[in-house]
Scaffold this active site. Structure first.
Site, PDB file in Angstrom:
ATOM      1  N   ASP A  50      -7.884   7.966  -5.653  1.00 27.52           N
ATOM      2  CA  ASP A  50      -9.126   6.827  -6.425  1.00 27.52           C
ATOM      3  C   ASP A  50      -8.365   6.817  -7.865  1.00 27.52           C
ATOM      4  O   ASP A  50      -8.415   7.771  -8.566  1.00 27.52           O
ATOM      5  CB  ASP A  50     -10.128   6.723  -5.923  1.00 27.52           C
ATOM      6  N   ASP A  78      -4.444   5.813 -10.509  1.00 28.92           N
ATOM      7  CA  ASP A  78      -4.547   4.557 -10.852  1.00 28.92           C
ATOM      8  C   ASP A  78      -3.494   3.614 -10.418  1.00 28.92           C
ATOM      9  O   ASP A  78      -2.232   3.842 -11.028  1.00 28.92           O
ATOM     10  CB  ASP A  78      -5.221   4.385 -12.302  1.00 28.92           C
ATOM     11  N   VAL A  79      -3.490   2.905  -9.478  1.00 26.57           N
ATOM     12  CA  VAL A  79      -2.517   2.095  -9.282  1.00 26.57           C
ATOM     13  C   VAL A  79      -1.647   1.025 -10.492  1.00 26.57           C
ATOM     14  O   VAL A  79      -0.615   0.222  -9.875  1.00 26.57           O
ATOM     15  CB  VAL A  79      -2.570   1.185  -7.632  1.00 26.57           C
ATOM     16  N   ASN A 105      -5.570  -0.047  -0.062  1.00 26.08           N
ATOM     17  CA  ASN A 105      -6.621  -0.298   0.080  1.00 26.08           C
ATOM     18  C   ASN A 105      -7.345  -0.989  -1.549  1.00 26.08           C
ATOM     19  O   ASN A 105      -8.210  -1.377  -1.201  1.00 26.08           O
ATOM     20  CB  ASN A 105      -7.723   0.681   0.564  1.00 26.08           C
ATOM     21  N   TYR A 170      -8.610 -13.483  -7.552  1.00 22.74           N
ATOM     22  CA  TYR A 170      -8.655 -12.765  -6.452  1.00 22.74           C
ATOM     23  C   TYR A 170      -8.040 -13.221  -4.863  1.00 22.74           C
ATOM     24  O   TYR A 170      -7.048 -12.763  -4.527  1.00 22.74           O
ATOM     25  CB  TYR A 170      -9.643 -12.206  -6.254  1.00 22.74           C
ATOM     26  N   LYS A 174      -4.438 -11.776  -3.387  1.00 23.55           N
ATOM     27  CA  LYS A 174      -4.798 -11.028  -2.559  1.00 23.55           C
ATOM     28  C   LYS A 174      -4.184 -12.877  -0.517  1.00 23.55           C
ATOM     29  O   LYS A 174      -3.090 -11.757   0.003  1.00 23.55           O
ATOM     30  CB  LYS A 174      -6.276 -11.703  -1.051  1.00 23.55           C
ATOM     31  N   ALA A 203     -17.450  -6.927   4.556  1.00 25.42           N
ATOM     32  CA  ALA A 203     -17.728  -5.840   4.735  1.00 25.42           C
ATOM     33  C   ALA A 203     -18.647  -5.334   3.585  1.00 25.42           C
ATOM     34  O   ALA A 203     -18.362  -5.363   2.995  1.00 25.42           O
ATOM     35  CB  ALA A 203     -16.422  -4.887   5.031  1.00 25.42           C
TER      36      ALA A 203
END
Length: 262
Positions: A50, A78-79, A105, A170, A174, A203
């Site tokens: 994370d 950090d992706v 994720n 977003y 996605k 979720a």
């Protein structure tokens, strides 16, 4: 939560016994954290990651107390930073000798009308959500092609299929994750690697409550067939299925964890 009956938590059945896994954005109560816990319950050794270092270390300590220090580790990442992504996957292979499962994720949302959206807002959401998934998928494939096996599960969203006001960045990201999943699956088959995605809707977790209005949460909940939001572990259950041998012939699929598939 509505007055609809709560789901029953299903215990682990050893579906990932002996597997090694990396789960990004796994520092807490959301889908990533629930996936890490479910993987451990299914017998996997898990490296969580994370960008939030403090929360990551706290969750690592919590999981280590419950499942043992040998079963869980943590590497901040950090992706959006290719150097950090490479270091994460190198650490996974170094710790366990191989990499069996990767769950991408990490994602970033936000709400903004398109006419008011700044370039920086658009670029930041796509860099974390789509580009980050690309970077991690690429790194995972480079590791997995050496062993000739592996599974990658990406986290998409129902907004990759359906429109929602204020979510253009977003939704675009996605939808890109879905397309990336399908294309990566075709290329990964050569290495014996499967690539699939889950597509959840709502979720519930504490961070979502902080950044979403009660009115929107109520509206999104009402759209669901069960009249309630999903628990993060319910999405994690589907990720376990995709990571396990039970889905051995599935690749390039985007699995809806919602009644809102178009």
């Amino acid at each position: 939560m509505t007055d609809v009956e709560s789901p029953v938590y299903v215990p682990g059945h050893g579906l990932l016994e002996g597997r090694t896994a990396v789960v990004t954005a796994a520092a807490g109560a959301g889908i990533g954290g629930a996936t890490a816990r479910r993987f451990l319950e299914e017998g996997a050794r898990v490296l969580i990651s994370d960008a939030h270092v403090r929360r990551l270390k706290e969750y690592e300590a919590e999981l280590a107390r419950e499942f043992g220090e040998a079963s869980v580790g943590a590497v901040p990442c950090d992706v959006t930073d290719e150097v950090q992504v490479r270091a994460l996957f190198e650490a996974a292979v170094r710790a366990h000798g191989r990499l069996d499962v990767v769950v991408n994720n990490a994602g970033l949302g936000g709400t903004s009308a398109l006419v008011d959206m700044r370039d920086e807002q658009w670029s930041r959401v796509l860099d974390v959500t789509l580009n980050g998934t690309f970077r991690c998928t690429r790194a995972a494939l480079r590791a997995m092609r050496e062993t000739g096996s592996g599974v990658i599960v990406n986290n998409a969203s129902v907004v990759g299929w359906r429109a929602q006001a204020g979510q253009a960045h977003y939704a675009a990201a996605k939808a890109g994750v879905m397309a990336l999943t399908r294309c990566a699956a075709l290329e990964a088959a050569e290495y014996g690697v499967r690539v699939n995605a889950v597509s959840p809707s709502l979720a519930m977790h504490p961070h979502l409550v902080k950044v979403t209005t009660p009115e929107l949460l109520e509206e999104l909940t009402a759209r669901e067939a069960f009249g309630r939001y999903a628990e993060p572990w319910e999405v994690a259950n589907v990720i376990v299925f995709l990571a396990s041998g039970y889905s051995s012939y599935m690749t390039g699929e985007v699995v809806s964890v919602s009644s809102q598939h178009p």
